[in-house]
Design a protein around this motif. Sequence first.
Motif, PDB file in Angstrom:
ATOM      1  N   LYS A  87       1.877   4.904   0.936  1.00 19.54           N
ATOM      2  CA  LYS A  87       1.913   5.576   2.338  1.00 19.54           C
ATOM      3  C   LYS A  87       0.995   7.214   1.956  1.00 19.54           C
ATOM      4  CE  LYS A  87       5.191   3.650   4.801  1.00 19.54           C
ATOM      5  NZ  LYS A  87       6.363   3.764   6.050  1.00 19.54           N
ATOM      6  N   ARG A 140       0.761  -1.126  -0.123  1.00 20.25           N
ATOM      7  CA  ARG A 140       0.194   0.051  -0.138  1.00 20.25           C
ATOM      8  C   ARG A 140       0.727   1.343  -0.094  1.00 20.25           C
ATOM      9  NH1 ARG A 140      -4.399  -0.048   4.637  1.00 20.25           N
ATOM     10  NH2 ARG A 140      -5.172   1.807   3.298  1.00 20.25           N
ATOM     11  N   GLY A 167       2.680  10.548   7.053  1.00 18.85           N
ATOM     12  CA  GLY A 167       2.975   8.979   7.821  1.00 18.85           C
ATOM     13  C   GLY A 167       1.706   7.902   8.064  1.00 18.85           C
ATOM     14  N   ARG A 168       0.772   8.377   7.892  1.00 24.21           N
ATOM     15  CA  ARG A 168      -0.572   7.514   7.948  1.00 24.21           C
ATOM     16  C   ARG A 168      -0.677   6.671   6.721  1.00 24.21           C
ATOM     17  NH1 ARG A 168      -4.745  12.051   9.010  1.00 24.21           N
ATOM     18  NH2 ARG A 168      -4.241  12.344   6.929  1.00 24.21           N
ATOM     19  N   THR A 169      -1.094   5.269   6.957  1.00 24.66           N
ATOM     20  CA  THR A 169      -1.363   4.589   5.839  1.00 24.66           C
ATOM     21  C   THR A 169      -3.009   4.249   5.396  1.00 24.66           C
ATOM     22  OG1 THR A 169      -1.373   2.594   7.369  1.00 24.66           O
ATOM     23  CG2 THR A 169       0.634   3.111   6.194  1.00 24.66           C
TER      24      THR A 169
END
Length: 80
Positions: free
Chosen positions: A74, A72, A78-80
């Motif tokens: 990013k 996935r 910094g959130r996925t």
Amino acid sequence: MQPQTEQDPASLALLSGWITRKDLAQALRVTVDTLGRWEARRVGPPCVRAGRMVLYRRRAVQDWLAAQEMPRAKVAGGRT
């Protein structure tokens, strides 16, 4: 999606875990020629040749597909 064989039970049982190049091409929505090029370049799923027939083991195709999975991306921050 069975290989075209004589319809005797022994032939069907022998090839039950295999798929033809034509059937795999249809399933992946690519051409038979594309699968041939992938074979030549050794980038596609592994196959075997039995006379003029090219067969793919179903489990090997599934493993190959899993190996093609992309991680996935990013998201900024910094959130996925």
